[in-house]
Design an enzyme around this catalytic site. Structure first.
Site, mmCIF file in Angstrom:
data_model
loop_
_atom_site.group_PDB
_atom_site.id
_atom_site.type_symbol
_atom_site.label_atom_id
_atom_site.label_comp_id
_atom_site.label_asym_id
_atom_site.label_seq_id
_atom_site.Cartn_x
_atom_site.Cartn_y
_atom_site.Cartn_z
ATOM 1 N N ARG A 22 67.437 10.607 41.908
ATOM 2 C CA ARG A 22 67.803 11.275 43.161
ATOM 3 C C ARG A 22 69.326 11.374 43.317
ATOM 4 N NH1 ARG A 22 62.917 11.095 46.380
ATOM 5 N NH2 ARG A 22 63.955 12.161 48.025
ATOM 6 N N ARG A 28 71.485 13.482 49.854
ATOM 7 C CA ARG A 28 72.192 13.400 51.135
ATOM 8 C C ARG A 28 73.392 12.477 51.161
ATOM 9 N NH1 ARG A 28 66.513 12.721 53.998
ATOM 10 N NH2 ARG A 28 66.390 11.579 52.052
ATOM 11 N N ARG A 31 72.804 22.084 51.773
ATOM 12 C CA ARG A 31 71.500 21.859 52.407
ATOM 13 C C ARG A 31 71.462 22.549 53.771
ATOM 14 N NH1 ARG A 31 67.469 21.194 54.563
ATOM 15 N NH2 ARG A 31 66.078 19.421 54.758
ATOM 16 N N ASP A 52 61.348 19.372 43.411
ATOM 17 C CA ASP A 52 60.583 18.281 44.010
ATOM 18 C C ASP A 52 59.214 18.186 43.353
ATOM 19 O OD1 ASP A 52 60.973 16.393 46.524
ATOM 20 O OD2 ASP A 52 58.858 16.907 46.359
ATOM 21 N N TYR A 82 49.995 12.201 47.774
ATOM 22 C CA TYR A 82 50.540 13.069 48.835
ATOM 23 C C TYR A 82 49.548 14.168 49.207
ATOM 24 C CZ TYR A 82 55.092 10.834 48.344
ATOM 25 O OH TYR A 82 56.116 9.907 48.331
HETATM 26 O O1 CP3 Z 1 66.792 13.239 41.345
HETATM 27 C C1 CP3 Z 1 67.321 14.293 41.779
HETATM 28 O O2 CP3 Z 1 68.448 14.341 42.272
HETATM 29 C C2 CP3 Z 1 66.548 15.591 41.577
HETATM 30 C C3 CP3 Z 1 65.770 16.055 42.658
HETATM 31 C C4 CP3 Z 1 64.549 15.283 43.170
HETATM 32 C C5 CP3 Z 1 64.150 15.358 44.537
HETATM 33 N N1 CP3 Z 1 62.952 14.749 44.662
HETATM 34 C C6 CP3 Z 1 64.924 16.015 45.601
HETATM 35 C C7 CP3 Z 1 64.659 15.650 47.012
HETATM 36 C C8 CP3 Z 1 63.582 14.537 42.505
HETATM 37 C C9 CP3 Z 1 63.531 14.081 41.044
HETATM 38 C C10 CP3 Z 1 62.565 14.203 43.460
HETATM 39 C C11 CP3 Z 1 61.342 13.469 43.134
HETATM 40 C C12 CP3 Z 1 60.418 13.085 44.204
HETATM 41 N N2 CP3 Z 1 60.084 13.784 45.331
HETATM 42 C C13 CP3 Z 1 59.620 11.905 44.183
HETATM 43 C C14 CP3 Z 1 59.574 10.896 43.058
HETATM 44 C C15 CP3 Z 1 60.755 10.000 43.039
HETATM 45 C C16 CP3 Z 1 60.881 9.085 44.249
HETATM 46 O O3 CP3 Z 1 61.969 9.116 44.845
HETATM 47 O O4 CP3 Z 1 59.959 8.355 44.529
HETATM 48 C C17 CP3 Z 1 58.852 11.902 45.356
HETATM 49 C C18 CP3 Z 1 57.874 10.842 45.785
HETATM 50 C C19 CP3 Z 1 59.146 13.105 46.071
HETATM 51 C C20 CP3 Z 1 58.536 13.584 47.336
HETATM 52 C C21 CP3 Z 1 59.532 13.671 48.413
HETATM 53 N N3 CP3 Z 1 60.552 14.592 48.457
HETATM 54 C C22 CP3 Z 1 59.614 12.881 49.580
HETATM 55 C C23 CP3 Z 1 58.683 11.735 49.922
HETATM 56 C C24 CP3 Z 1 60.705 13.332 50.307
HETATM 57 C C25 CP3 Z 1 61.126 12.886 51.688
HETATM 58 C C26 CP3 Z 1 61.862 11.604 51.640
HETATM 59 C C27 CP3 Z 1 63.312 11.849 51.493
HETATM 60 O O5 CP3 Z 1 63.948 11.213 50.631
HETATM 61 O O6 CP3 Z 1 63.826 12.666 52.272
HETATM 62 C C28 CP3 Z 1 61.312 14.386 49.578
HETATM 63 C C29 CP3 Z 1 62.526 15.170 49.960
HETATM 64 C C30 CP3 Z 1 63.608 15.285 48.964
HETATM 65 N N4 CP3 Z 1 63.438 15.533 47.624
HETATM 66 C C31 CP3 Z 1 64.999 15.244 49.239
HETATM 67 C C32 CP3 Z 1 65.665 15.476 48.031
HETATM 68 C C33 CP3 Z 1 67.154 15.573 47.812
HETATM 69 C C34 CP3 Z 1 65.626 15.051 50.617
HETATM 70 C C35 CP3 Z 1 65.411 16.303 51.404
HETATM 71 C C36 CP3 Z 1 66.567 16.719 52.258
HETATM 72 O O7 CP3 Z 1 67.652 17.028 51.727
HETATM 73 O O8 CP3 Z 1 66.367 16.757 53.463
#
Ligand code: CP3
Length: 345
Positions: free
Chosen positions: A24, A28, A37, A74, A150
């Site tokens: 990640r 943010r 964003r 994602d 999910y």
């Molecule tokens: O790693 C990176 O920088 C690449 C991008 C990436 C995102 N999500 C961007 C993201 C990757 C590899 C993921 C994987 C992901 N997404 C997982 C597996 C890894 C982990 O962290 O457990 C999971 C479970 C998700 C599902 C997901 N996406 C959730 C539960 C959420 C909300 C929680 C949160 O952190 O906000 C997201 C949103 C998300 N995915 C964001 C980002 C940058 C934040 C969204 C925003 O900018 O508002």
């Protein structure tokens, strides 16, 4: 000798100091991410607009010189491309139309709607053109179990109770969902590799809530089928598995899932790793994201311990889970300076 340090490690070679990237890493905690964003408005729009997704993929690499760029996307784009309405609610996380029984599984598309995912492959192509020759481009997907959690709950849940209940009540119906995710995630990864991803990571964020029997059935078996299916089309595909929270099930995972490397969470016992994981298998991890947030001497000690724990092995420095949004940038810089100044022994 492979010019890219991360690919060199995935091929089983020891590289010192170790290559480093952070799960990640685009997100943010970066002001430049928050600006884009805001411009995009909607998170899915950000993922599916190649120009913007390319920019946020490159931001952390530009700022910190990480050894990998991970595609900005994602894991929930797969359900989206299966016809499930998906949205991200500010401050609350993802919302999906829940798939709670066998009948609901059968309403899903049988194949991905590739018109939905085409922008993702476009992003990979764009990023590939702009990377420094030493930086590795990573693609990814969620593991079938984690994506299913999910889809069944329709949102995040603390111990993935809705998916575990579905699997206990109707294992065959749940297997239909999991198998659909095996096939579609394989095709998603194959397209990513063909677009220019040089390795892919399979995120099984919720593997740790499964008991040993369920771990074999819902984590190991589907991930093994997924990896094999990808390799049928792309025989030399480099694949990192990340079964977060696997604990003592980790040795079963690495014995049965033919990944090139395994990601470790911060809680894994190093004695177990030394005793049960073959020494040539490349490892990735396992700094606690909270110690990176905390910083100071606690961070220095944790970085040193992480380096010492994996000295002499093929190793990729990373976190044990995603970076937290409140992490100060100065702490990431401090961590990197310490890794890069360290000596092999
Ligand atoms: O790693 C990176 O920088 C690449 C991008 C990436 C995102 N999500 C961007 C993201 C990757 C590899 C993921 C994987 C992901 N997404 C997982 C597996 C890894 C982990 O962290 O457990 C999971 C479970 C998700 C599902 C997901 N996406 C959730 C539960 C959420 C909300 C929680 C949160 O952190 O906000 C997201 C949103 C998300 N995915 C964001 C980002 C940058 C934040 C969204 C925003 O900018 O508002």
């Amino acid at each position: 000798m492979i010019a890219k340090p991360l690919l060199n490690v995935l091929a089983g070679n020891v590289h010192y100091p170790p290559p480093v990237w952070l799960m990640r890493q685009a997100g943010r905690y970066l002001p430049e991410y928050r600006r884009i964003r805001e411009r995009a408005g909607d998170f899915l729009k950000l993922c599916l607009t190649p120009e913007l997704a390319t920019e946020v993929t490159l931001q952390p690499v530009r700022r910190f010189g990480f050894d990998a760029a991970i595609l900005f996307a994602d894991i929930l784009l797969v359900p989206l491309a299966l016809g499930v309405p998906v949205s991200f609610v500010e401050g609350e996380g993802p919302r999906l139309r829940p798939v709670q029984n066998r009948a609901a599984v059968r309403t899903l598309r049988r194949e991905l709607d590739e018109t939905v995912l085409a922008p993702v492959y476009e992003t990979i192509k764009n990023v590939g053109k702009r990377l420094h020759p030493e930086t590795t481009l990573l693609g990814f997907c969620g593991a079938p179990w984690t994506v299913a959690t999910y889809m069944v709950a329709g949102r995040g849940s603390s111990a993935q109770e809705p998916a575990r209940l579905f699997a206990y009540r109707d294992a065959e119906g749940f297997e239909e969902l999991v198998q659909l995710l095996v096939e579609t995630s394989a095709s998603y990864l194959i397209y990513q590799l063909q677009a220019g991803a040089e390795a892919v990571q399979i995120f099984d964020t919720w593997a740790g809530v499964l008991g040993p029997h369920e771990f074999r059935r819902w984590c190991i078996e589907p991930t093994r089928r997924l990896v094999n299916k990808v390799r049928q089309s792309v025989p030399d595909a480099r694949i990192i598995g990340f079964p977060r929270g696997a604990g003592t099930n980790l040795s079963q995972y690495v014995t049965n899932v033919p990944v090139d490397a395994v990601g470790l969470d911060w809680a894994i016992d190093m004695d177990l790793v030394r005793e049960k994981i073959r020494s040539g298998l490349p490892l990735q991890g396992k700094l606690d994201p909270l110690v990176l947030l905390a910083g100071g001497e606690a961070l220095d000690h944790a970085v040193d311990a992480n380096l010492a724990d994996f000295a002499g092995r093929p190793f990729i420095f990373n976190l044990g889970h995603g970076i937290l949004p409140d992490t100060p940038i100065a702490h990431v810089e401090r961590m990197l300076a310490r890794i890069r100044a360290s000596n092999a022994g």
